[in-house]
Scaffold this motif. Structure first.
Motif, PDB file in Angstrom:
ATOM      1  N   HIS A   1      47.465  40.316  49.756  1.00 24.53           N
ATOM      2  CA  HIS A   1      48.477  39.892  48.780  1.00 24.53           C
ATOM      3  C   HIS A   1      47.906  39.925  47.362  1.00 24.53           C
ATOM      4  N   GLY A   2      46.681  39.392  47.201  1.00 27.82           N
ATOM      5  CA  GLY A   2      46.049  39.389  45.887  1.00 27.82           C
ATOM      6  C   GLY A   2      45.744  40.782  45.382  1.00 27.82           C
ATOM      7  N   ASN A   3      45.248  41.639  46.268  1.00 23.32           N
ATOM      8  CA  ASN A   3      44.916  43.002  45.860  1.00 23.32           C
ATOM      9  C   ASN A   3      46.150  43.803  45.477  1.00 23.32           C
ATOM     10  N   LEU A   4      47.268  43.539  46.137  1.00 22.38           N
ATOM     11  CA  LEU A   4      48.466  44.332  45.882  1.00 22.38           C
ATOM     12  C   LEU A   4      49.228  43.880  44.632  1.00 22.38           C
ATOM     13  N   ILE A   5      49.398  42.584  44.462  1.00 21.32           N
ATOM     14  CA  ILE A   5      50.220  42.134  43.327  1.00 21.32           C
ATOM     15  C   ILE A   5      49.581  41.010  42.512  1.00 21.32           C
ATOM     16  N   GLY A   6      48.360  40.626  42.855  1.00 16.18           N
ATOM     17  CA  GLY A   6      47.717  39.538  42.122  1.00 16.18           C
ATOM     18  C   GLY A   6      47.360  39.950  40.700  1.00 16.18           C
ATOM     19  N   THR A   7      47.852  39.220  39.744  1.00 23.34           N
ATOM     20  CA  THR A   7      47.578  39.520  38.329  1.00 23.34           C
ATOM     21  C   THR A   7      46.085  39.512  38.048  1.00 23.34           C
ATOM     22  N   ASP A   8      45.384  38.518  38.568  1.00 26.33           N
ATOM     23  CA  ASP A   8      43.968  38.357  38.244  1.00 26.33           C
ATOM     24  C   ASP A   8      43.082  39.330  38.992  1.00 26.33           C
ATOM     25  N   PHE A   9      43.590  39.964  40.046  1.00 27.85           N
ATOM     26  CA  PHE A   9      42.803  40.956  40.765  1.00 27.85           C
ATOM     27  C   PHE A   9      42.632  42.240  39.951  1.00 27.85           C
ATOM     28  N   GLN A  10      43.334  42.342  38.836  1.00 27.69           N
ATOM     29  CA  GLN A  10      43.120  43.463  37.935  1.00 27.69           C
ATOM     30  C   GLN A  10      41.825  43.296  37.140  1.00 27.69           C
ATOM     31  N   GLU A  11      41.309  42.066  37.137  1.00 28.50           N
ATOM     32  CA  GLU A  11      40.027  41.802  36.488  1.00 28.50           C
ATOM     33  C   GLU A  11      38.903  42.166  37.451  1.00 28.50           C
ATOM     34  N   PRO A  12      37.971  43.028  37.038  1.00 30.76           N
ATOM     35  CA  PRO A  12      36.897  43.458  37.944  1.00 30.76           C
ATOM     36  C   PRO A  12      36.115  42.312  38.567  1.00 30.76           C
ATOM     37  N   ILE A  13      35.859  41.244  37.783  1.00 29.65           N
ATOM     38  CA  ILE A  13      35.083  40.113  38.307  1.00 29.65           C
ATOM     39  C   ILE A  13      35.809  39.473  39.479  1.00 29.65           C
ATOM     40  N   ILE A  14      37.098  39.232  39.321  1.00 31.93           N
ATOM     41  CA  ILE A  14      37.883  38.610  40.391  1.00 31.93           C
ATOM     42  C   ILE A  14      37.983  39.546  41.584  1.00 31.93           C
ATOM     43  N   TRP A  15      38.228  40.826  41.327  1.00 29.06           N
ATOM     44  CA  TRP A  15      38.365  41.799  42.425  1.00 29.06           C
ATOM     45  C   TRP A  15      37.094  41.848  43.262  1.00 29.06           C
ATOM     46  N   VAL A  16      35.956  41.960  42.607  1.00 31.94           N
ATOM     47  CA  VAL A  16      34.676  42.042  43.322  1.00 31.94           C
ATOM     48  C   VAL A  16      34.386  40.732  44.052  1.00 31.94           C
ATOM     49  N   LEU A  17      34.555  39.599  43.371  1.00 32.61           N
ATOM     50  CA  LEU A  17      34.220  38.310  43.955  1.00 32.61           C
ATOM     51  C   LEU A  17      35.044  38.015  45.198  1.00 32.61           C
ATOM     52  N   PHE A  18      36.350  38.187  45.104  1.00 32.81           N
ATOM     53  CA  PHE A  18      37.205  37.770  46.218  1.00 32.81           C
ATOM     54  C   PHE A  18      37.175  38.761  47.379  1.00 32.81           C
ATOM     55  N   ASN A  19      37.006  40.022  47.089  1.00 33.95           N
ATOM     56  CA  ASN A  19      36.842  40.974  48.192  1.00 33.95           C
ATOM     57  C   ASN A  19      35.481  40.797  48.860  1.00 33.95           C
ATOM     58  N   ALA A  20      34.460  40.448  48.081  1.00 30.39           N
ATOM     59  CA  ALA A  20      33.147  40.154  48.658  1.00 30.39           C
ATOM     60  C   ALA A  20      33.205  38.896  49.517  1.00 30.39           C
ATOM     61  N   LEU A  21      33.929  37.887  49.049  1.00 28.50           N
ATOM     62  CA  LEU A  21      34.094  36.665  49.839  1.00 28.50           C
ATOM     63  C   LEU A  21      34.773  36.968  51.171  1.00 28.50           C
ATOM     64  N   PHE A  22      35.797  37.818  51.139  1.00 28.43           N
ATOM     65  CA  PHE A  22      36.472  38.144  52.393  1.00 28.43           C
ATOM     66  C   PHE A  22      35.548  38.919  53.321  1.00 28.43           C
ATOM     67  N   ALA A  23      34.728  39.796  52.761  1.00 27.02           N
ATOM     68  CA  ALA A  23      33.754  40.527  53.578  1.00 27.02           C
ATOM     69  C   ALA A  23      32.775  39.551  54.238  1.00 27.02           C
ATOM     70  N   LEU A  24      32.366  38.514  53.508  1.00 22.80           N
ATOM     71  CA  LEU A  24      31.482  37.495  54.075  1.00 22.80           C
ATOM     72  C   LEU A  24      32.190  36.686  55.150  1.00 22.80           C
TER      73      LEU A  24
END
Length: 208
Positions: free
Chosen positions: A158-181
């Motif tokens: 949901h965040g990757n598809l329409i999340g406003t803040d996921f357009q920020e590289p820091i948020i994209w990397v952090l939250f996708n890394a968290l999900f990978a963990l």
């Protein structure tokens, strides 16, 4: 009781993650205040749930690091992860004056995933109920509680598809890394459980 040094350091890292996320959200171009608050609640809630899930294979380590029972630490993050994602759609609904935000949409397929945060909220409560009623459903509560991983999957998509803040590289990397963990923790926890079940068999073989 004060935290051990390692626990204080880890707590500082976690607080820094929360502060960093807040900084990214609050320094973005200012929009509707309800939208800003809702975004922050969603990201903080995901962070809490991800931390709660990541720590599950490390029961002894968490006890040593924080000097507290594992469940006390785990449930603290889980409680935050229950409250904040609940307030996320509530804030959006108040801001938009539209209760339809709570209604899941199952088709078309692309729209389901874009709005996957809606069904994720209901699955979150089912997962929470699994723990509350574990004494009454001893064979099934783990399955119900395991829906937490589906919640996190739905939330990150949901965040990757329409999340406003996921357009920020820091948020994209952090939250996708968290999900990978989270996925890694899930695999490790299942491996530990399989190893534990297989231990008697291995000892029997060794004695034979």
């Amino acid at each position: 009781m004060p935290l051990p040094r390692a626990g204080a350091l880890l707590a500082a890292v976690i607080l820094a993650l929360y502060a960093g996320v807040a900084a990214v959200v609050l320094t973005a171009p200012y929009g509707d205040p309800f939208n800003v608050v809702a975004r922050l609640l969603a990201l903080w809630g995901f962070l809490a749930l991800a931390i709660a899930a990541i720590m599950t294979p490390f029961l002894r380590e968490i006890m040593k690091v924080f000097g507290r029972p594992f469940l006390a630490v785990h449930h603290t993050f889980a409680a935050i992860g229950l409250l904040l994602p609940t307030l996320h759609p509530v804030t959006l609904a108040i801001g938009a004056m539209n209760p339809a935000i709570f209604i899941p949409i199952f088709s078309p397929w692309g729209r389901f995933w874009a709005l996957a945060g809606r069904p994720a909220l209901y699955l979150l409560y089912i997962a929470f109920a699994g723990v509350l009623f574990r004494k009454y459903i001893p064979k099934y509560w783990r399955w119900a509680h395991g829906l937490m991983y589906v919640v996190l999957l739905f939330a990150v998509v949901h965040g990757n598809l329409i999340g406003t803040d996921f357009q920020e590289p820091i948020i994209w990397v952090l939250f996708n890394a968290l999900f990978a963990l989270v996925v890694a923790a899930f695999v490790l926890k299942r491996w530990q459980r399989m190893r534990k079940k297989g231990a008697p068999g291995r000892s029997d073989i060794s004695r034979a």
